[in-house]
Design a protein around this motif. Structure first.
Motif, mmCIF file in Angstrom:
data_model
loop_
_atom_site.group_PDB
_atom_site.id
_atom_site.type_symbol
_atom_site.label_atom_id
_atom_site.label_comp_id
_atom_site.label_asym_id
_atom_site.label_seq_id
_atom_site.Cartn_x
_atom_site.Cartn_y
_atom_site.Cartn_z
ATOM 1 N N TYR A 130 0.841 -1.201 0.000
ATOM 2 C CA TYR A 130 0.000 0.000 0.000
ATOM 3 C C TYR A 130 0.877 1.252 0.000
ATOM 4 N N LEU A 131 0.391 2.283 -0.692
ATOM 5 C CA LEU A 131 0.953 3.627 -0.579
ATOM 6 C C LEU A 131 -0.111 4.482 0.091
ATOM 7 N N THR A 132 0.152 4.913 1.305
ATOM 8 C CA THR A 132 -0.883 5.595 2.091
ATOM 9 C C THR A 132 -0.586 7.071 2.332
ATOM 10 N N ALA A 133 0.577 7.548 1.906
ATOM 11 C CA ALA A 133 0.905 8.975 2.085
ATOM 12 C C ALA A 133 0.388 9.761 0.887
ATOM 13 N N ASN A 134 -0.186 10.925 1.162
ATOM 14 C CA ASN A 134 -0.722 11.791 0.111
ATOM 15 C C ASN A 134 0.187 13.008 -0.033
ATOM 16 N N PHE A 135 0.836 13.121 -1.205
ATOM 17 C CA PHE A 135 1.757 14.227 -1.467
ATOM 18 C C PHE A 135 1.068 15.373 -2.214
ATOM 19 N N ARG A 136 -0.243 15.248 -2.447
ATOM 20 C CA ARG A 136 -0.968 16.262 -3.204
ATOM 21 C C ARG A 136 -1.728 17.210 -2.279
ATOM 22 N N SER A 137 -2.572 16.659 -1.441
ATOM 23 C CA SER A 137 -3.597 17.449 -0.752
ATOM 24 C C SER A 137 -3.203 17.821 0.671
ATOM 25 N N SER A 138 -3.935 18.789 1.210
ATOM 26 C CA SER A 138 -3.769 19.172 2.616
ATOM 27 C C SER A 138 -4.330 18.066 3.520
ATOM 28 N N GLN A 139 -3.919 18.097 4.795
ATOM 29 C CA GLN A 139 -4.449 17.107 5.734
ATOM 30 C C GLN A 139 -5.941 17.299 5.940
ATOM 31 N N HIS A 140 -6.404 18.551 5.864
ATOM 32 C CA HIS A 140 -7.843 18.810 5.980
ATOM 33 C C HIS A 140 -8.614 18.064 4.884
ATOM 34 N N ILE A 141 -8.102 18.105 3.645
ATOM 35 C CA ILE A 141 -8.771 17.426 2.528
ATOM 36 C C ILE A 141 -8.690 15.910 2.705
ATOM 37 N N GLU A 168 -2.108 10.155 5.215
ATOM 38 C CA GLU A 168 -1.274 11.180 5.850
ATOM 39 C C GLU A 168 -0.760 12.136 4.790
ATOM 40 N N ALA A 169 -1.058 13.429 4.961
ATOM 41 C CA ALA A 169 -0.596 14.444 4.014
ATOM 42 C C ALA A 169 0.872 14.751 4.258
ATOM 43 N N LYS A 170 1.698 14.635 3.213
ATOM 44 C CA LYS A 170 3.136 14.845 3.356
ATOM 45 C C LYS A 170 3.702 15.815 2.328
ATOM 46 N N GLY A 171 2.831 16.377 1.508
ATOM 47 C CA GLY A 171 3.323 17.227 0.439
ATOM 48 C C GLY A 171 3.507 18.675 0.853
ATOM 49 N N GLU A 172 3.793 19.493 -0.140
ATOM 50 C CA GLU A 172 4.065 20.916 0.063
ATOM 51 C C GLU A 172 2.893 21.633 0.725
ATOM 52 N N HIS A 173 1.664 21.166 0.440
ATOM 53 C CA HIS A 173 0.468 21.866 0.927
ATOM 54 C C HIS A 173 -0.211 21.129 2.077
ATOM 55 N N SER A 174 0.519 20.245 2.743
ATOM 56 C CA SER A 174 -0.090 19.409 3.781
ATOM 57 C C SER A 174 -0.690 20.230 4.920
ATOM 58 N N THR A 227 -7.236 25.782 5.453
ATOM 59 C CA THR A 227 -8.677 25.909 5.218
ATOM 60 C C THR A 227 -9.346 24.543 5.120
ATOM 61 N N LYS A 228 -10.390 24.359 5.934
ATOM 62 C CA LYS A 228 -11.159 23.114 5.845
ATOM 63 C C LYS A 228 -11.961 23.088 4.539
ATOM 64 N N PRO A 229 -12.282 21.913 4.027
ATOM 65 C CA PRO A 229 -13.203 21.840 2.892
ATOM 66 C C PRO A 229 -14.532 22.509 3.232
ATOM 67 N N LYS A 282 -5.169 22.428 -2.257
ATOM 68 C CA LYS A 282 -5.378 23.348 -1.137
ATOM 69 C C LYS A 282 -6.836 23.461 -0.699
ATOM 70 N N LEU A 283 -7.726 23.635 -1.659
ATOM 71 C CA LEU A 283 -9.090 24.021 -1.315
ATOM 72 C C LEU A 283 -10.106 23.122 -2.014
ATOM 73 N N LEU A 284 -11.004 22.540 -1.236
ATOM 74 C CA LEU A 284 -12.079 21.698 -1.766
ATOM 75 C C LEU A 284 -13.420 22.293 -1.358
ATOM 76 N N ALA A 285 -14.329 22.388 -2.327
ATOM 77 C CA ALA A 285 -15.702 22.797 -2.025
ATOM 78 C C ALA A 285 -16.655 21.849 -2.737
ATOM 79 N N VAL A 286 -17.748 21.537 -2.082
ATOM 80 C CA VAL A 286 -18.819 20.729 -2.670
ATOM 81 C C VAL A 286 -20.105 21.521 -2.515
ATOM 82 N N SER A 287 -20.800 21.774 -3.625
ATOM 83 C CA SER A 287 -22.093 22.464 -3.544
ATOM 84 C C SER A 287 -23.217 21.463 -3.749
#
Length: 586
Positions: A267-278, A296-302, A306-308, A558-563
């Motif tokens: 398994y690869l369980t680390a996320n290098f893309r998204s923030s920990q909030h996402i 686990e968020a490990k990337g530049e934007h971890s 801002t919460k989703p 960085k930012l996720l929104a759902v309408s």
């Protein structure tokens, strides 16, 4: 130098039968490229190679790009003895087109791959017409042991089935659709095991990217090659991102491998893309992560703070107002609201009210409309192909299922191809702009085609006239009345699946594998067979619609929104807990 995680290092070291489950943003393509580079740097065989297979040319090209970057262009061109390409092209090249003649007991012939059935049923019975089979030849394709209709065994009451006779004629003439090539190839491998032995020897290492999108037959082919001597077979994918069930793909075969004792599951369980909030919020929509910790968020934007955001939209607000709200949200969070790194995603078409049943009343007008869109907005090469097909229908006859080469052979039996080409260019140059309204486009092109007919440039092969060919639906029922407003929409809106004028607007399928700084998933319906608030709240995590929503929600850095349409009951959105989501309303 990038520091690899323990999970990534474990994957680089493992050999044998391997299945790697990689969460969104885990650097899957990077680590596949790294594994391939490791093989290339020590490869000693002159006539045996590595096969790296994916499901699209775009994905294969991305793997090649990774190799060039990782090796600092040392491996600029990876050719023989290796194969980097799609799974379809691999099966076509090394199994079906090479050994397909062995399907035939007598009069063996090299098979040909086409992309749709062509011809017609002979002597269809009343039930064939009532079931819609006569007008939908694309429903029928071979599995490895029987003929299927839309992926299911045929269960009608017709005894001597015209569909079976029709498909037997096609296969006896050497024609197989791309959809049924894996099934026929599997039939060959089972009947002639030496073919599988040869391919396994030729490619001792096989890696399959996006393996969650395999069909049953494709997965069985891979298993056979593993059994017949391929030293390392690697399946890489994520069951939560399987969104192509309409083409016989299902994640179930991949999930079986994750629990199969004969396969080494990683398994690869680390996320290098998204923030920990996402990562925290989207884990609620993952079947793989159900009951487990979020990635686990490990990337530049971890650590992006801002919460989703869950936006509840009242029924008086327009789509434009929702989009404007989102762009202002981006601006407040320091994200350029006009940049291509901002995406607005929908379940299906990006333009509302453009899904009109039976809009195109003839095959020709559909092809000409598609050619118009392609010519002005996408690919002139593909526009040429579609326009040529339309002209073939008009001047010669049914082109259904014929390849470009097939059509050219028929054309050259009718006229010099140079003459045909001049006619085709005249038609192409007559196509109106794609931003014309549908009504104006039809009127303008009808007039120009009448002129081409009067000049003798084009002629019609049957008793129809130009107006018979250029037929659109004239009205649609809306409530208790009829509307013609759809004819005032621009033609490009009926074909456009993605636009990047300023922000990116796309269907979810159009951005799979991509990343954005900010993403809005627009859920516009409260009912129906699409993504709805009810589906997000209580739907099965392993349903395809849920997976489509999950793919959309895991695109942003960085930012996720759902309408969603406004919900009245508080418990109607319990997969959006307030500790993980910021609630807003317009």
């Amino acid at each position: 130098m990038v520091e690899l995680t323990d999970e990534q290092n474990a994957f680089l070291d493992v050999e044998g039968k391997v299945v790697l489950c990689a969460c969104p943003g885990s650097g899957k393509t990077f680590i596949v490229g790294k594994k391939l580079l490791k093989y290339l740097e020590t490869w000693t065989y002159a006539y045996r190679g590595i096969a790296v297979l994916s499901f699209t040319n775009v994905a294969s090209e991305e793997i090649l790009r990774q190799i060039k970057e990782l090796s600092e262009a040392k491996f600029q061109n990876i050719g023989f003895p290796h194969f980097i390409g799609t799974l379809d092209s691999f099966i076509n090249t090394f199994i079906f087109l090479r050994f397909g003649y062995m399907i035939y007991e007598d009069d063996r012939k090299r098979p040909r791959v086409i992309y749709e059935n062509f011809g017609q049923f002979l002597y269809p019975q009343r039930e064939c017409h009532l079931n819609g089979c006569v007008k939908n030849l694309n429903w029928f394709h071979w599995s490895d042991n029987q003929l299927l209709k839309n992926g299911q065994p045929i269960s009608c009451g017709v005894s001597k089935k015209p569909c079976v006779a029709f498909k037997k004629v096609m296969i006896n003439r050497g024609y197989a659709t791309q959809r049924e090539v894996p099934a026929l190839s599997l039939r060959l491998l089972k009947k002639y095991p030496d073919i599988a032995n040869e391919i396994a020897y030729r490619f001792p290492v096989i890696m399959v990217d996006e393996a969650q999108d395999t069909s049953r037959e494709q997965m069985e082919i891979i298993e056979l090659l593993a059994e017949k001597g391929a030293t390392t077979v690697i399946l890489v994918g994520d069951p939560d991102q399987a969104i192509y069930e309409w083409r016989n793909a299902t994640p179930e075969y991949f999930k079986v491998k994750l629990t199969d004792a004969q396969w080494n599951s990683l398994y690869l369980t680390a996320n290098f893309r998204s923030s920990q909030h996402i990562c925290n919020a989207t884990a609620k929509f993952s079947a793989v992560l159900s009951g487990k910790r979020p990635a686990e968020a490990k990337g530049e934007h971890s650590n992006f703070g801002t919460k989703p955001v869950l936006l509840q939209v009242t029924d008086k607000k327009t789509k434009g107002e929702v989009i404007n709200w989102f762009l202002q949200l981006c601006k407040r969070n320091g994200i350029n609201p006009e940049g291509a790194s901002v995406a607005i995603l929908t379940r299906g078409r990006i333009h509302l009210n453009t899904d009109i049943p039976d809009l195109w009343q003839t095959t020709e007008i559909h092809l000409l409309a598609l050619a118009t869109y392609l010519w002005h907005c996408a690919s002139k090469k593909e526009a040429y192909t579609q326009c040529e097909k339309a002209l073939f229908y008009i001047m010669i006859g049914d082109a259904n299922g014929l390849s470009t080469d097939d059509m050219r052979r028929v054309i050259e039996n009718t006229m010099e191809y140079s003459v045909w080409k001049k006619k085709l260019i005249s038609l192409l140059s007559s196509l109106p702009k794609a931003n014309s309204t549908l009504r104006d486009w039809k009127s303008s092109l009808t007039t120009k085609m009448e002129e081409l007919k009067q000049q003798g440039i084009i002629c019609i092969s049957d008793s129809r006239n130009i107006t018979d060919i250029m037929k659109l639906k004239t009205r649609v029922k809306v409530g208790q009345s009829f509307s013609t407003e759809f004819l005032d929409r621009t033609l490009n809106e009926y074909f456009e699946k993605r636009t990047i004028t300023g922000i990116t607007r796309s269907s979810v399928h159009g951005v799979k594998g991509e990343s954005f700084d900010a993403t809005l998933l627009m859920v516009e319906s409260s009912t129906g067979g699409t993504i709805t608030p009810s589906l997000l709240n209580t739907g099965h995590l392993d349903s395809e619609l849920m997976r489509i929503a999950y793919v959309a929600m895991t695109r942003p850095r960085k930012l996720l929104a759902v309408s969603i349409p406004k919900q009245n009951a508080k418990n109607s959105i319990n997969r959006f807990p307030p500790e993980l989501w910021d609630y807003q309303e317009i």
